[in-house]
Design an enzyme around this catalytic site. Sequence first.
Site, mmCIF file in Angstrom:
data_model
loop_
_atom_site.group_PDB
_atom_site.id
_atom_site.type_symbol
_atom_site.label_atom_id
_atom_site.label_comp_id
_atom_site.label_asym_id
_atom_site.label_seq_id
_atom_site.Cartn_x
_atom_site.Cartn_y
_atom_site.Cartn_z
ATOM 1 C CG HIS A 51 3.502 -5.526 7.817
ATOM 2 N ND1 HIS A 51 2.886 -4.603 8.636
ATOM 3 C CD2 HIS A 51 3.193 -5.147 6.550
ATOM 4 C CE1 HIS A 51 2.235 -3.714 7.907
ATOM 5 N NE2 HIS A 51 2.389 -4.032 6.635
ATOM 6 N N GLY A 64 0.792 -1.219 0.000
ATOM 7 C CA GLY A 64 0.000 0.000 0.000
ATOM 8 C C GLY A 64 0.822 1.266 0.000
ATOM 9 C CG ASN A 113 2.315 0.472 7.678
ATOM 10 O OD1 ASN A 113 2.094 1.197 8.635
ATOM 11 N ND2 ASN A 113 1.366 -0.058 6.980
ATOM 12 C CD GLU A 137 -3.276 0.197 6.009
ATOM 13 O OE1 GLU A 137 -2.199 -0.331 6.369
ATOM 14 O OE2 GLU A 137 -3.859 -0.137 4.976
ATOM 15 N N GLY A 173 14.200 -7.723 5.391
ATOM 16 C CA GLY A 173 13.340 -7.786 6.567
ATOM 17 C C GLY A 173 13.683 -8.908 7.536
HETATM 18 P P1 FAE Z 1 10.613 -8.475 -0.340
HETATM 19 O O1 FAE Z 1 10.126 -7.136 -0.721
HETATM 20 O O2 FAE Z 1 9.608 -9.507 0.043
HETATM 21 O O3 FAE Z 1 11.499 -9.018 -1.559
HETATM 22 C C1 FAE Z 1 11.987 -10.320 -1.606
HETATM 23 C C2 FAE Z 1 12.098 -10.750 -3.065
HETATM 24 O O4 FAE Z 1 12.857 -11.968 -3.126
HETATM 25 C C3 FAE Z 1 10.768 -11.040 -3.743
HETATM 26 O O5 FAE Z 1 10.706 -10.341 -4.969
HETATM 27 C C4 FAE Z 1 10.781 -12.553 -3.970
HETATM 28 O O6 FAE Z 1 10.098 -12.952 -5.142
HETATM 29 C C5 FAE Z 1 12.269 -12.836 -4.076
HETATM 30 N N1 FAE Z 1 12.647 -14.204 -3.705
HETATM 31 C C6 FAE Z 1 12.246 -14.906 -2.630
HETATM 32 N N2 FAE Z 1 12.843 -16.124 -2.581
HETATM 33 C C7 FAE Z 1 13.666 -16.166 -3.697
HETATM 34 C C8 FAE Z 1 14.532 -17.160 -4.212
HETATM 35 N N3 FAE Z 1 14.723 -18.322 -3.584
HETATM 36 N N4 FAE Z 1 15.183 -16.901 -5.371
HETATM 37 C C9 FAE Z 1 15.011 -15.720 -6.026
HETATM 38 N N5 FAE Z 1 14.181 -14.750 -5.566
HETATM 39 C C10 FAE Z 1 13.523 -14.967 -4.405
HETATM 40 O O7 FAE Z 1 11.642 -8.408 0.857
HETATM 41 N N6 FAE Z 1 4.964 -2.326 4.155
HETATM 42 C C11 FAE Z 1 4.943 -0.988 4.391
HETATM 43 O O8 FAE Z 1 5.903 -0.461 4.968
HETATM 44 N N7 FAE Z 1 3.879 -0.218 3.994
HETATM 45 C C12 FAE Z 1 2.780 -0.770 3.390
HETATM 46 O O9 FAE Z 1 1.843 -0.053 3.034
HETATM 47 C C13 FAE Z 1 2.769 -2.171 3.165
HETATM 48 N N8 FAE Z 1 1.685 -2.778 2.613
HETATM 49 C C14 FAE Z 1 1.757 -4.118 2.302
HETATM 50 C C15 FAE Z 1 0.676 -4.718 1.642
HETATM 51 C C16 FAE Z 1 0.775 -6.053 1.229
HETATM 52 C C17 FAE Z 1 -0.395 -6.705 0.541
HETATM 53 C C18 FAE Z 1 1.966 -6.795 1.478
HETATM 54 C C19 FAE Z 1 2.099 -8.234 1.040
HETATM 55 C C20 FAE Z 1 3.020 -6.197 2.145
HETATM 56 C C21 FAE Z 1 2.931 -4.879 2.568
HETATM 57 N N9 FAE Z 1 3.985 -4.252 3.225
HETATM 58 C C22 FAE Z 1 3.926 -2.917 3.524
HETATM 59 C C23 FAE Z 1 5.199 -5.005 3.606
HETATM 60 C C24 FAE Z 1 6.407 -4.723 2.712
HETATM 61 O O10 FAE Z 1 6.055 -4.815 1.348
HETATM 62 C C25 FAE Z 1 7.525 -5.725 3.069
HETATM 63 O O11 FAE Z 1 7.860 -5.501 4.426
HETATM 64 C C26 FAE Z 1 8.752 -5.559 2.198
HETATM 65 O O12 FAE Z 1 8.442 -5.768 0.847
HETATM 66 C C27 FAE Z 1 9.857 -6.532 2.625
HETATM 67 O O13 FAE Z 1 11.031 -6.173 1.927
HETATM 68 P P2 FAE Z 1 12.214 -7.212 1.769
HETATM 69 O O14 FAE Z 1 13.331 -6.540 1.071
HETATM 70 O O15 FAE Z 1 12.487 -7.837 3.089
#
Ligand code: FAE
Length: 528
Positions: free
Chosen positions: A468, A145, A506, A385, A496
């Site tokens: 999260h 979001g 968030n 939120e 994360g």
């Molecule tokens: P992340 O963004 O999950 O990236 C990890 C990447 O690694 C992904 O693209 C995966 O496809 C890839 N991956 C995983 N395993 C493998 C593998 N084995 N080989 C190759 N690629 C791989 O990690 N947070 C906020 O602060 N504000 C918001 O408004 C908010 N809203 C959200 C709404 C939804 C519906 C969701 C699902 C999450 C939301 N979040 C929000 C959480 C936030 O997006 C999340 O904390 C971050 O994206 C985490 O970041 P990372 O870099 O840890």
Amino acid sequence: MPPASPQPRRLTRRRFLQGAAATAAAGYAASTGLGGLIQGARDEEWPAIIIGSGYGGGVSALRLAQRGVRTLMLEMGRYWNPATQPFRPMTNPGKSSVWRRNWNIMPIGVNLPVPFSAGVLGREDFPGMKVYVGRGVGGGSLVNGGMAVVPRRDHLQQILPGAVDLDDLYGRWFPLARAELGVHDIDPSFFATTPWYQFARLGIDQARKAGFGTAMVPNVYDFDYMRQEAAGSVPASALAGEVILGNNHGKKSIDKTYLARALATGRLTIRTRHQVKRISQGRDGTYVLQVDLLDGIGDPIGSARFRTKRLFINAGSLGTTRLLLRARETGTLPDLPAAIGETWGNNGNIMTARAWVGRTGPKQSTIPVAGIDNWADRDHPFFAEIAPLPAGVDLMTGLYLAIVNNPARARIAWNAAKDDIAIQWRDSYDDFPVRTAEYMVNRLNDANGGTFNRLLFPSGTGHDFTYHPLGGCLLGQATDDAGRVQGYPGLYVMDGALINGNVGVNPFLTITALAERNMARVIAEDFR
Ligand code: FAE
């Protein structure tokens, strides 16, 4: 120009045109993974490799590229180009929407059938806990979001290791992260008058009447673009029900910020549909990655091997912990620390809804910009939120995604029989969040009228899922205080997984700021 990716031997014209259109539109020459699909036994060595393209991955890529390090990024999802395959609105899911399921997977509402495909929203299911994740170049930034919230300093003091200098974090790294991510506040006059935020204005009024504090929440969505959406002069995204299953316009996701800048240096190559399965280490310390090459529905159709002396695992809390636990438990990196898998949390996520709250309006922007801040209340600490419910009709319902200061943490264990991670999230872990959410709703209803919306949440709350996920490879425990994994020189975590289960708001701004801080140390000390 980015370094040339190996060209597939038998690339069909149709595939080539699809790939070329996608990469040209993005302004970069990322390989689509189709090369790997055909080549199979690829074996390459890179100065640095990053697994995962979310917030941790984006920061790592930009800072390595700026340091002059030729870097390969491996991402299991695809590169999403709205021009060739647009995202679908929440209420009308399609092929782009869901990672490998036959049904849409929204936590509320009617879930419609969807074509089985390697879509953008993924969910990992465990007993008592469903974890939502983003899949594709940009990771969670594609589906989230966009709320970009600076956490409370006293809370970070409790969950981060003492070695993290908070003056430095708040004075330098949070401002940098905000600037790089393009965080902005909504214009108060637009907020005050547009029908698209009637639901949020009502939510604020009712919270204040109930005696709660409220806060406006900054976001990475381009509010100038949203104004034009409201005026009908550009294609609508936030005002057309798009979020969670991707936004076609307006949102500054990581592919448009950190990764675009990293690619512009010419030193980053991104390979999509590359899922890293196993990590081992050669005698000279080189990390060896065994990678599955995925087709359009996420099935493995080939494999490849990559080698590097500098490996950044940024696959998100679950993805990173999975790779590290598999390596430790199957003996390919046997000396990884015992702390890996510990202290995982759901950021205290709990959803709840109130029925008959008054007119929330048929028009609702999908981008949340307001919240209820009750964190300072020791008995009921939460930040909620005020969430949209963009159904196209006035449901007179107030929806809330609360983040409760829940001390419960789970352990991510290794299930050898399934060759996968396991999380046991016990019902009792949610006792405190449920009580807290009920307290919030009861107080709001007492002051304003309304009832629990039991159509959306039969028990009153939705507490068996999280957006999260945090933890599994804690900063200062499984790593040193800059994200270097203990016992394995050249192995880093920047996502994360570093954060102890609950940041109180968030989380992506905190993930980004910490990654910036850690990467500055790593670049200065390990990449001289
Ligand atoms: P992340 O963004 O999950 O990236 C990890 C990447 O690694 C992904 O693209 C995966 O496809 C890839 N991956 C995983 N395993 C493998 C593998 N084995 N080989 C190759 N690629 C791989 O990690 N947070 C906020 O602060 N504000 C918001 O408004 C908010 N809203 C959200 C709404 C939804 C519906 C969701 C699902 C999450 C939301 N979040 C929000 C959480 C936030 O997006 C999340 O904390 C971050 O994206 C985490 O970041 P990372 O870099 O840890």
